[in-house]
Design an enzyme around this catalytic site. Sequence first.
Site, mmCIF file in Angstrom:
data_model
loop_
_atom_site.group_PDB
_atom_site.id
_atom_site.type_symbol
_atom_site.label_atom_id
_atom_site.label_comp_id
_atom_site.label_asym_id
_atom_site.label_seq_id
_atom_site.Cartn_x
_atom_site.Cartn_y
_atom_site.Cartn_z
ATOM 1 N N LYS A 1 -11.686 0.009 -0.234
ATOM 2 C CA LYS A 1 -11.789 1.386 -0.193
ATOM 3 C C LYS A 1 -10.969 1.799 -1.683
ATOM 4 C CE LYS A 1 -7.449 2.272 2.530
ATOM 5 N NZ LYS A 1 -7.216 1.045 3.129
ATOM 6 N N SER B 1 0.826 -1.258 0.029
ATOM 7 C CA SER B 1 -0.150 -0.104 0.084
ATOM 8 C C SER B 1 0.705 1.244 -0.011
ATOM 9 C CB SER B 1 -1.016 -0.017 1.097
ATOM 10 O OG SER B 1 -1.737 0.897 1.052
HETATM 11 C C1 VG1 Z 1 -3.482 1.836 8.303
HETATM 12 C C2 VG1 Z 1 -4.909 2.581 8.559
HETATM 13 C C3 VG1 Z 1 -5.901 1.971 8.097
HETATM 14 C C4 VG1 Z 1 -5.977 1.329 6.893
HETATM 15 C C5 VG1 Z 1 -4.680 0.613 6.960
HETATM 16 C C6 VG1 Z 1 -4.569 -0.123 5.537
HETATM 17 O O1 VG1 Z 1 -3.681 1.001 9.516
HETATM 18 O O2 VG1 Z 1 -4.669 3.378 9.858
HETATM 19 O O3 VG1 Z 1 -7.421 3.047 8.302
HETATM 20 O O4 VG1 Z 1 -7.254 0.437 6.700
HETATM 21 O O5 VG1 Z 1 -3.633 1.305 6.960
HETATM 22 O O6 VG1 Z 1 -4.814 0.874 4.673
HETATM 23 P P1 VG1 Z 1 -2.467 1.096 10.766
HETATM 24 O O7 VG1 Z 1 -2.997 -0.329 11.295
HETATM 25 O O8 VG1 Z 1 -1.209 1.054 10.359
HETATM 26 O O9 VG1 Z 1 -3.097 2.099 11.492
HETATM 27 V V1 VG1 Z 1 -3.620 0.600 2.935
HETATM 28 O O10 VG1 Z 1 -4.099 1.829 1.916
HETATM 29 O O11 VG1 Z 1 -2.040 0.507 3.781
HETATM 30 O O12 VG1 Z 1 -4.210 -0.850 2.680
HETATM 31 CO CO CO Z 2 -3.634 1.382 -0.017
#
Ligand code: VG1
Ligand code: CO
Length: 544
Positions: free
Chosen positions: A377, A113
């Site tokens: 998303k 991501s």
């Molecule tokens: C983060 C965000 C979370 C999101 C996740 C994956 O997770 O806070 O809201 O769903 O990333 O998004 P964390 O555990 O680091 O807070 V992505 O666009 O990295 O798939």
């Molecule tokens: Co992402």
Amino acid sequence: MSIEKISTHPFKDQKPGTSGLRKKVSHFKIEHYLENFVQSIFNSMDRVEGSQLALGGDGRYYNREAIHTIMRMASANGVARLVIGQGGILSTPAASHIIRKYKLDGGIILSASHNPGGPEEDFGIKFNTANGGPAPENVTERIYEHTLNISEYWIADAQLVDIDHQGNFDFEGLQVEIIDPVDDYAELMSQLFDFDLIHQLFNSASFTMRFDAMHAVTGPYATRILEDMLGAEPGTVINGTPLPDFGGGHPDPNLTYAKELVDIMYATQGPTFGAASDGDGDRNMILGKRFFVTPSDSLAIMAANAHHIPGYRQGISGVARSMPTSQAADRVAERLGVECYETPTGWKFFGNLLDARKVTLCGEESFGSGSDHIREKDGLWAVLFWLNILANKRRSVEDIVREHWSLFGRNYYTRYDYEGINSQAAEELMAGIEEQLDSLKGKTLGDFEVAYADDFSYEDPIDQSISEHQGLRIGFTDGSRIIYRLSGTGTSGATLRVYIERFEPDPDKHHLDTQKALGELISIAKVIADIQAKTGREEPTVIT
Ligand code: VG1
Ligand code: CO
């Protein structure tokens, strides 16, 4: 074909986090590491033989090697069909759509991501189920169990094959379809939004846009949809060629990492609308001329305006937001007379609500929003949603947001990230807050009185599964909140996230600087957690 059965030993660190398994590339390259996890995915499936899966990733370093390994393993494990994006490219939302559209049994998405890419950086792998959504916790738990008990994986002894041309071929008994990664997704977008109206918007002299693909996966999607289909001027999409190392950048669309776009939008003659997406295309940042739209506000504004958008003309059945996301969407849901659900962080928790049609729109404060059109998303979807709103209203982004605040009140919101802190220190910090929770109730801290303080636990309203320890919350009597969580997506040390929110009903007080408006709560948050002493950090790494 010869199938090799390779003996292996379990790795103890393959527990999927908020969104799949993420590690440094060097870690994934450890002998058997990737293979173990892939075999564990297959072992966790009810029926792998004869199954049909989507496969693709955000194009980051190691994407191709991993795709080839997974193809060989899929063939050895009896998978019947793999639908792969040309060149191994599929954005996360496009993969979700393909699983649903072609009625596949699931998909494997290769992405870390928004984490940086490259030989020294991050790689990731994630399994999505037949609804197109990230595997829910019971599935990720099952995969994890398999990783702890694995002794063998199966892999076909096969040469590298061409995945750069569209078409179908047989790969060691496995039917492979190489598809255009953009076609199906672009078609879906054209069904949801008023493309003619947006086309007119792009034709008007007063409207200009920049979309920053951050050298990541949305480049080809945005170029096709915005420039080719909607008539945006060539050059609207910047950094549109996906690169294995994202050009050395951090493909995280926020004010810190999307600096190039921010500078363009804050220049004197800047464009009227700006947007960016992340490494795998599921996040979005929305900007107006010298104006930043907080993701939590963006969700609320989308919910309030959904009935103007063709795909949502029937109205929305409900809204869901992750717990740390501001309560701005709750106010809209209340006005619309629909339910607003509060889930733990991570998109996997929205799947059941969407499948049961309890909600139409979902969002997270972390620059993520989406709807029931897929089960992830969706960055470009959010941008098109905003374009459709702008085309309807023919007003500036700032005007639309300010009008929203005047109608619903403003939820001042900020998030402080302390990245790469010592893991043990982070655990101790969280334990230190936890110890105080009971005694905090009823206490007055500055102008704020604590209404509740707890460790957030979620019971899924559809399958009644329970997810505990999803963040420490301190709620105040005026609705303000301070929330602490440790990130589940990082790959080195720990990241502490502190989320702060305050509601301001008075329109005369909607012009304050966010950091000033939240100043007192920010100080309270730092004191309760004793952040400086426990982490050695005076300031956060990133403020959003
Ligand atoms: C983060 C965000 C979370 C999101 C996740 C994956 O997770 O806070 O809201 O769903 O990333 O998004 P964390 O555990 O680091 O807070 V992505 O666009 O990295 O798939
Ligand atoms: Co992402």
